[in-house]
Design a protein around this motif. Sequence first.
Motif, PDB file in Angstrom:
ATOM      1  N   UNK A 350       0.795  -1.224   0.000  1.00 29.17           N
ATOM      2  CA  UNK A 350       0.000   0.000   0.000  1.00 29.17           C
ATOM      3  C   UNK A 350       0.831   1.279   0.000  1.00 29.17           C
ATOM      4  N   UNK A 351       2.051   1.198   0.500  1.00 28.10           N
ATOM      5  CA  UNK A 351       2.898   2.398   0.524  1.00 28.10           C
ATOM      6  C   UNK A 351       3.102   2.964  -0.878  1.00 28.10           C
ATOM      7  N   UNK A 357       0.119   8.786  -5.304  1.00 28.12           N
ATOM      8  CA  UNK A 357      -0.750   9.923  -4.998  1.00 28.12           C
ATOM      9  C   UNK A 357       0.031  11.216  -4.910  1.00 28.12           C
ATOM     10  N   UNK A 358       1.214  11.129  -4.322  1.00 26.00           N
ATOM     11  CA  UNK A 358       2.094  12.310  -4.243  1.00 26.00           C
ATOM     12  C   UNK A 358       2.459  12.811  -5.632  1.00 26.00           C
ATOM     13  N   UNK A 359       2.837  11.904  -6.521  1.00 29.03           N
ATOM     14  CA  UNK A 359       3.206  12.296  -7.881  1.00 29.03           C
ATOM     15  C   UNK A 359       2.009  12.857  -8.644  1.00 29.03           C
ATOM     16  N   UNK A 360       0.850  12.224  -8.459  1.00 28.82           N
ATOM     17  CA  UNK A 360      -0.347  12.682  -9.173  1.00 28.82           C
ATOM     18  C   UNK A 360      -0.732  14.091  -8.751  1.00 28.82           C
ATOM     19  N   UNK A 381      -3.332   9.337  -0.428  1.00 30.37           N
ATOM     20  CA  UNK A 381      -2.532  10.454   0.067  1.00 30.37           C
ATOM     21  C   UNK A 381      -3.365  11.394   0.933  1.00 30.37           C
ATOM     22  N   UNK A 382      -4.623  11.600   0.550  1.00 32.95           N
ATOM     23  CA  UNK A 382      -5.518  12.450   1.343  1.00 32.95           C
ATOM     24  C   UNK A 382      -5.714  11.849   2.731  1.00 32.95           C
ATOM     25  N   UNK A 383      -5.944  10.548   2.779  1.00 32.83           N
ATOM     26  CA  UNK A 383      -6.145   9.883   4.068  1.00 32.83           C
ATOM     27  C   UNK A 383      -4.880   9.895   4.907  1.00 32.83           C
ATOM     28  N   UNK A 384      -3.753  10.147   4.256  1.00 33.48           N
ATOM     29  CA  UNK A 384      -2.486  10.250   4.971  1.00 33.48           C
ATOM     30  C   UNK A 384      -2.149  11.705   5.327  1.00 33.48           C
ATOM     31  N   UNK A 385      -3.140  12.609   5.077  1.00 38.66           N
ATOM     32  CA  UNK A 385      -2.970  14.000   5.476  1.00 38.66           C
ATOM     33  C   UNK A 385      -2.340  14.903   4.441  1.00 38.66           C
ATOM     34  N   UNK A 386      -2.358  14.515   3.164  1.00 33.23           N
ATOM     35  CA  UNK A 386      -1.718  15.309   2.101  1.00 33.23           C
ATOM     36  C   UNK A 386      -2.702  16.367   1.592  1.00 33.23           C
ATOM     37  N   UNK A 387      -2.489  17.624   1.978  1.00 33.93           N
ATOM     38  CA  UNK A 387      -3.385  18.710   1.569  1.00 33.93           C
ATOM     39  C   UNK A 387      -3.307  18.967   0.061  1.00 33.93           C
TER      40      UNK A 387
END
Length: 511
Positions: A350-351, A357-360, A381-387
């Motif tokens: 899953x990592x 998600x970061x790249x997208x 990424x959103x669920x991991x707190x990525x604004x």
Amino acid sequence: MSFSNASLSALALCIALGLSGAASAQESADPKLSMQEVEAAWAQQDFVKVRGGLKVLAEEGMPFAMYRYGRVLLQGLGGPKDQEGAEFWLEKAIEANQPNASVLLARLLLTKTEDGTARDPERAAQLLKAAAPLGNHEAQYYLARLYQKGEGVAKSGADAFNWMRASAIGGYVDAQFSLSRHYSRAKDSEQTLYWLNEAAGQGHREAQYFLGYALDQGQGAKQNRELGFEWLLRSAESGFIPAQVAVGRKYLSGDGVPTNGAEAQRWLKIAAQSGSSEAMTSLAKGHLAGDVVELNEPLALNLLQKAVQRGSPKAMVALAGMLEQAQGGAERDLEEAVKLYRTALDLGFDEASLELGRLASSGALAEMLAPHRMVPWVMSSIENGDEAALDWLRDQAAQGLRPAQTALGIWAGRTEGAPDDAAALLTNAAAAGDARAQYELGLLYITGQGVELDYVQAHKWVNIAAARGVEAAAEKRDVLVDLMTPEQIAEAQTAAREFFDQASAPTEVKP
């Protein structure tokens, strides 16, 4: 050509000596030894002497010697392997009521042939059934395994457990470990720990590994990290690769022990040389960090490439990161990095979804993939707190991307104070034909979250989603039926038919 008298005399002497020498050689090859002398020769690893001595004793009818001679022939000690001869002498030993011979022949009969089939499991089971009641703990263990598999006997969990327990109580170490696994599956931590201790104390390296982790983590046992590490170290020193990796990682990270670069590198190298992709990846990360072991990016790159070849998804993610940053002498290759991330994700790591998600959300994939492909990664990424990922999803939803609207609606539904936003987003996506949105919108109508509670609308949308292949929707629809009147059901079904009549075919999004 003629021979002189001297030559004839010499020839006669040679023949005589040759015949006499042959007889002497035969005598010395098969000497008459006592079993104590055979055991002494075994201890000295003089297997030629062992083989000859056992042959004589076996031919004289000693049952134990027949068994040991068959074993020697089977292993090829003191001479060539002779399976046919081994089976002959084992059968003779069995006729003389030698239970060890029964077990060895049973194991031979269970050996897989080239086509993958067992040679004779039924006969093996008969032999083990004869030896097990006599207190032969090895026979009890293998008979238990046959009952577990239903091989050569009718499958029986009760018989398997009883024979395995008898073998374990008798001290057979493999049975003790197997019994610990049985109790672990049954969530009986007390019995699991007891049998792990028994097996580990006898040197069972896998039991030592599991006991070490149980004590280290306090799982089913009072936490004792120092003792846990000692068991892990014993297992590692016995050659158990997962324990070698665990010990190396602990020295690398300082997990329960002081960091030690030399020991971390030593253990991880040993495991890596045995083919452990986990060890290769951990050692590579150590060389990338350069704090406990030396900084060496080219070596890290090489280790990760080897681990990837062995199919390690963790290594794929690490190698992709190096390709993104052009580390270790590698050229920057974003396309290959994305390929590695996606492969790792397909393998369940899953990592990799977070990295994608970061790249997208950064826009790095805009020219490579269609936006709808990126939505699940961005959600991770959103669920991991990525604004930044959340901003990307909102932008795509505003542009009318149905999967983005659905994902944002689901996320808003889980966010405190945003049920109205969830309903609006899901309504748009559902009306546009997104099956997941249709199902989620139906759930909102069931709970009245962001909309008025309405079983007719709920049935309509879950019914539509069920027709689109959403299995959970079909189950939810059947539950709703019990809460609705016949008139409400008819109204909901009419509404669903009208939706299908009016809906146009959804536009296919090309990758």
